[in-house]
Scaffold this active site. Structure first.
Site, PDB file in Angstrom:
ATOM      1  N   GLU A  60       0.804  -1.136   0.088  1.00  0.00           N
ATOM      2  CA  GLU A  60       0.016  -0.056  -0.077  1.00  0.00           C
ATOM      3  C   GLU A  60       0.891   1.201   0.041  1.00  0.00           C
ATOM      4  O   GLU A  60       2.005   1.250   0.330  1.00  0.00           O
ATOM      5  CB  GLU A  60      -0.876  -0.061   1.215  1.00  0.00           C
ATOM      6  CG  GLU A  60      -0.084  -0.188   2.551  1.00  0.00           C
ATOM      7  CD  GLU A  60      -0.763  -0.762   3.670  1.00  0.00           C
ATOM      8  OE1 GLU A  60      -2.006  -1.457   3.628  1.00  0.00           O
ATOM      9  OE2 GLU A  60      -0.667  -0.017   4.833  1.00  0.00           O
ATOM     10  N   CYS A 106       3.504   8.374   1.126  1.00  0.00           N
ATOM     11  CA  CYS A 106       4.180   7.332   1.864  1.00  0.00           C
ATOM     12  C   CYS A 106       3.966   5.923   1.068  1.00  0.00           C
ATOM     13  O   CYS A 106       3.019   5.595   0.689  1.00  0.00           O
ATOM     14  CB  CYS A 106       3.166   7.329   3.186  1.00  0.00           C
ATOM     15  SG  CYS A 106       3.403   6.101   4.329  1.00  0.00           S
ATOM     16  N   CYS A 148       6.857  -7.296   6.924  1.00  0.00           N
ATOM     17  CA  CYS A 148       7.902  -6.856   7.330  1.00  0.00           C
ATOM     18  C   CYS A 148       8.376  -8.023   8.381  1.00  0.00           C
ATOM     19  O   CYS A 148       7.574  -8.415   9.018  1.00  0.00           O
ATOM     20  CB  CYS A 148       7.719  -5.530   8.188  1.00  0.00           C
ATOM     21  SG  CYS A 148       9.108  -4.806   8.994  1.00  0.00           S
ATOM     22  N   CYS A 207       7.724  -5.362  15.257  1.00  0.00           N
ATOM     23  CA  CYS A 207       7.458  -4.284  16.280  1.00  0.00           C
ATOM     24  C   CYS A 207       6.126  -4.522  16.867  1.00  0.00           C
ATOM     25  O   CYS A 207       5.015  -4.681  16.065  1.00  0.00           O
ATOM     26  CB  CYS A 207       7.572  -2.928  15.737  1.00  0.00           C
ATOM     27  SG  CYS A 207       9.332  -2.758  15.168  1.00  0.00           S
ATOM     28  N   CYS A 219       2.920  -2.473  15.644  1.00  0.00           N
ATOM     29  CA  CYS A 219       2.747  -2.315  14.033  1.00  0.00           C
ATOM     30  C   CYS A 219       2.087  -3.266  13.442  1.00  0.00           C
ATOM     31  O   CYS A 219       2.425  -4.482  13.653  1.00  0.00           O
ATOM     32  CB  CYS A 219       4.216  -1.953  13.645  1.00  0.00           C
ATOM     33  SG  CYS A 219       4.304  -1.996  11.739  1.00  0.00           S
ATOM     34  N   GLY A 245       6.943  -2.208   5.687  1.00  0.00           N
ATOM     35  CA  GLY A 245       8.444  -2.599   5.472  1.00  0.00           C
ATOM     36  C   GLY A 245       9.535  -1.625   6.015  1.00  0.00           C
ATOM     37  O   GLY A 245       9.198  -0.545   6.791  1.00  0.00           O
ATOM     38  N   GLU A 246      10.670  -2.278   6.329  1.00  0.00           N
ATOM     39  CA  GLU A 246      11.832  -1.679   6.719  1.00  0.00           C
ATOM     40  C   GLU A 246      12.680  -1.215   5.769  1.00  0.00           C
ATOM     41  O   GLU A 246      13.529  -2.143   5.150  1.00  0.00           O
ATOM     42  CB  GLU A 246      12.501  -2.375   7.923  1.00  0.00           C
ATOM     43  CG  GLU A 246      13.895  -1.959   8.310  1.00  0.00           C
ATOM     44  CD  GLU A 246      14.012  -0.309   8.829  1.00  0.00           C
ATOM     45  OE1 GLU A 246      12.961   0.022   9.453  1.00  0.00           O
ATOM     46  OE2 GLU A 246      14.854   0.142   8.305  1.00  0.00           O
ATOM     47  N   SER A 255      12.571   6.376   6.747  1.00  0.00           N
ATOM     48  CA  SER A 255      12.134   6.014   8.041  1.00  0.00           C
ATOM     49  C   SER A 255      12.536   4.600   8.423  1.00  0.00           C
ATOM     50  O   SER A 255      12.307   3.730   7.888  1.00  0.00           O
ATOM     51  CB  SER A 255      10.580   6.194   8.179  1.00  0.00           C
ATOM     52  OG  SER A 255      10.229   5.962   9.644  1.00  0.00           O
ATOM     53  N   SER A 282      12.325   5.673  14.127  1.00  0.00           N
ATOM     54  CA  SER A 282      11.271   5.410  14.985  1.00  0.00           C
ATOM     55  C   SER A 282      11.788   4.892  16.367  1.00  0.00           C
ATOM     56  O   SER A 282      12.338   3.825  16.642  1.00  0.00           O
ATOM     57  CB  SER A 282      10.676   3.917  14.190  1.00  0.00           C
ATOM     58  OG  SER A 282      10.045   4.388  13.045  1.00  0.00           O
ATOM     59  N   CYS A 331      -0.250   2.325   8.466  1.00  0.00           N
ATOM     60  CA  CYS A 331       0.507   1.422   9.075  1.00  0.00           C
ATOM     61  C   CYS A 331       0.297  -0.285   8.702  1.00  0.00           C
ATOM     62  O   CYS A 331       0.093  -0.876   9.705  1.00  0.00           O
ATOM     63  CB  CYS A 331       0.908   1.506  10.550  1.00  0.00           C
ATOM     64  SG  CYS A 331       1.228   3.215  10.916  1.00  0.00           S
TER      65      CYS A 331
HETATM   66  N1  SAH Z   1      10.000   0.304   9.261  1.00  0.00           N
HETATM   67  C1  SAH Z   1      10.031   1.806   9.089  1.00  0.00           C
HETATM   68  C2  SAH Z   1       9.029   2.346   8.353  1.00  0.00           C
HETATM   69  C3  SAH Z   1       7.561   1.998   8.343  1.00  0.00           C
HETATM   70  S1  SAH Z   1       6.490   2.369   9.916  1.00  0.00           S
HETATM   71  C4  SAH Z   1       9.991   2.297  10.630  1.00  0.00           C
HETATM   72  O1  SAH Z   1       9.880   1.609  11.498  1.00  0.00           O
HETATM   73  O2  SAH Z   1      10.458   3.482  10.723  1.00  0.00           O
HETATM   74  C5  SAH Z   1       6.249   4.047   9.936  1.00  0.00           C
HETATM   75  C6  SAH Z   1       6.059   4.816  11.111  1.00  0.00           C
HETATM   76  O3  SAH Z   1       4.759   4.288  11.808  1.00  0.00           O
HETATM   77  C7  SAH Z   1       7.095   4.337  11.908  1.00  0.00           C
HETATM   78  O4  SAH Z   1       7.281   5.385  12.914  1.00  0.00           O
HETATM   79  C8  SAH Z   1       6.227   3.296  13.047  1.00  0.00           C
HETATM   80  O5  SAH Z   1       6.755   3.375  14.258  1.00  0.00           O
HETATM   81  C9  SAH Z   1       4.748   3.929  12.991  1.00  0.00           C
HETATM   82  N2  SAH Z   1       3.895   2.947  13.359  1.00  0.00           N
HETATM   83  C10 SAH Z   1       3.553   1.703  13.354  1.00  0.00           C
HETATM   84  N3  SAH Z   1       2.460   1.272  13.774  1.00  0.00           N
HETATM   85  C11 SAH Z   1       1.917   2.335  14.257  1.00  0.00           C
HETATM   86  C12 SAH Z   1       0.968   2.444  15.176  1.00  0.00           C
HETATM   87  N4  SAH Z   1      -0.131   1.568  15.414  1.00  0.00           N
HETATM   88  N5  SAH Z   1       0.443   3.815  15.527  1.00  0.00           N
HETATM   89  C13 SAH Z   1       1.322   4.721  15.193  1.00  0.00           C
HETATM   90  N6  SAH Z   1       2.420   4.855  14.621  1.00  0.00           N
HETATM   91  C14 SAH Z   1       2.694   3.625  14.134  1.00  0.00           C
END
Ligand code: SAH
Length: 352
Positions: free
Chosen positions: A98, A111, A118, A122, A125, A169-170, A199, A222, A341
C-alpha cells in the site's frame, strides 16, 4: 523468460542511459533514441512502450521484447473524508502493498512501501504482525510513486511534493532496492533529496550507508522509547542494534551536515508515556538536533493498547519544547480507511 527482462522503472538514470544506449546502438539506431525513451520514463507520461509515439513502431516492439515497463496495478483506492487517499497495489506475483497520499496545506506527501510485509515484528505495528512476504524491487517502489503522481494529477490533487518511506516494511532492510530507488526519485524524477525521508526502526548499517551518500536525504528514526530496556520490549531489533550504538550512528549521520533527523515517537497509554521518560527523550533529541514527532498510537487488532490521553501528549510536547527540542503532534490521518501502517493489508489477510 519474461520475468527476466529488466523493468525500466527500476533503473537509475545513468544505468538507464547506458542500457538504452547499448540497445539502440546494437540496432543501428541514432543515439537520441535513448534520450527519447528516458523522457517518456521520467517525464511520467507513458505507461507502455506503445505510447512512446515519437519512436518507430518497430523500435517500440523491440523495446517491449528486451525490457519491461511495468507499474504495479491498482487493486483498491480508498478515499478518506480528510482528503487522504490510499492505494493498494497488486504486484505481478499477486502480493499487495500500500501507499498513501496525504494532503496537508500546500504539501502532498506520498507514503510508500519498501517491503511486502515486514520481518521486524515491532509490537505496536500491524505490518509486523502480518509477517514478511518479500522484498520489493526498485521498480515496484518507484512504480508506487509514478502511478500515484499520475493518479494525483488526474484527480486534481496537485503534484506530489514529498515522499516518505513510512509505508509497509523496513526500507534499510531492503537497501538493494531502496538505494537505487532513491537515486531514481531524486536524479530521474527530480524530487529534491530533502523532500525524501527514509524512516527506519534503527538498522545501523543502513544509516551508515545513507550517511555515505552525497544527497541530503532525510532520516526518521522510529524511536518510541528513550531507554534501551523499554525499547527492546516494543522493538525486537533493539537487541541487535542497541540505543547507544544507534545514537552513535545518528551522530555520525548528523556530522555530515545539511540533513535533518526526526524522531518518531508513537505514544501508547501506560507503555511509553511516563513523564519520567521526558528528560531522557529530550536528551537524545538534543544530542543529534532531532525534531520530534509525537504520534498518538493508532490501535491495532493484535494488542490491547490505547493511545495516550490528550493531556499526556500535550505534556510531552510542552516538556520537549521547554527542553529546547522542536516538536510536533501528528494526528493519524485517514483513520476511516485504515490508512495507517499496514492495516488494510492486515485486515485483508484476516478476512481471507
Ligand atoms: N520500518 C520503518 C518504516 C515503516 S513504519 C520504521 O519503522 O520507521 C512508519 C512509522 O509508523 C514508524 O514510525 C512506525 O513506528 C509507525 N507506526 C507503526 N505502527 C503504528 C501504530 N499502530 N500507531 C502509530 N504509529 C505506528
Amino acid at each position: 523468460m519474461t520475468s527476466e527482462r529488466p523493468n525500466l522503472l527500476g533503473m537509475p538514470p545513468a544505468e538507464l542511459t547506458e542500457l538504452l544506449g547499448g540497445h539502440f546502438e546494437a540496432r543501428g539506431q541514432p543515439r537520441y533514441r535513448a534520450a527519447q525513451v528516458r523522457e517518456w520514463v521520467f517525464g511520467n507520461t507513458a505507461r507502455s512502450f506503445d505510447e512512446m509515439t515519437n519512436l518507430p513502431a518497430r523500435e517500440r516492439a523491440a523495446l517491449a521484447e528486451a525490457f519491461r515497463f511495468q507499474e504495479p496495478e491498482t487493486d483498491i483506492v480508498s478515499l478518506s473524508s480528510d482528503g487522504t487517499a490510499k492505494h493498494l497495489w497488486k504486484l505481478h506475483d499477486g502480493e499487495v502493498v500500500e501507499s498513501v497520499l496525504i494532503p496537508s496545506g500546500s504539501r502532498l506527501t506520498l507514503c510508500i512501501s519498501s517491503q511486502a510485509g515486514c520481518a521486524l515484528r515491532c509490537k505496536f505495528c500491524a505490518t509486523g504482525w502480518s509477517g514478511f512476504a518479500r522484498q520489493l524491487s526498485a521498480a515496484a517502489i518507484v512504480g508506487q510513486y509514478r502511478a500515484s503522481v499520475r493518479w494525483a494529477r488526474e484527480n486534481d490533487r496537485g503534484a506530489v511534493t514529498n515522499v516518505v518511506f513510512m509505508g509497509m516494511g523496513e526500507p534499510l532492510a531492503n537497501r538493494k532496492a531502496v538505494m537505487p530507488a532513491l537515486s531514481i526519485l531524486n536524479g530521474g524524477y527530480g524530487l529534491g533529496a530533502r523532500r525524501i525521508t527514509v524512516s527506519t526502526v534503527g538498522v545501523i548499517p543502513g544509516i551508515e550507508a545513507l550517511a555515505r551518500r552525497r544527497e541530503q536525504f532525510r532520516l526518521a528514526l522510529s524511536l518510541h522509547a528513550p531507554v534501551s530496556e523499554l525499547r527492546a520490549e516494543l522493538i525486537p531489533l533493539e537487541k541487535r542494534y542497541p540505543l547507544d550504538q544507534l545514537m552513535r550512528a545518528l551522530e555520525a549521520f548528523n556530522r555530515k551536515g545539511g540533513r535533518r533527523i526526526t524522531f518518531e515517537y508513537t505514544m501508547i497509554r501506560g507503555v511509553n508515556d511516563d513523564p519520567a521518560l521526558l528528560a531522557p527523550l529530550a536528551g537524545l533529541a538534543r544530542r543529534v538536533q532531532a525534531f520530534v514527532n509525537l504520534i498518538p498510537f493508532n490501535p491495532i487488532p493484535y494488542v490491547d493498547w490505547k493511545p495516550s490521553l490528550r493531556g499526556r501528549v500535550n505534556e510531552f510536547r510542552d516538556g520537549l519544547e521547554d527542553g529546547g527540542v522542536p516538536v510536533a503532534v501528528r494526528e493519524p490521518r485517514g483513520r476511516d480507511i485504515d490508512a495507517a501502517c499496514g492495516q488494510l493489508r492486515a485486515r485483508r489477510q484476516q478476512s481471507a
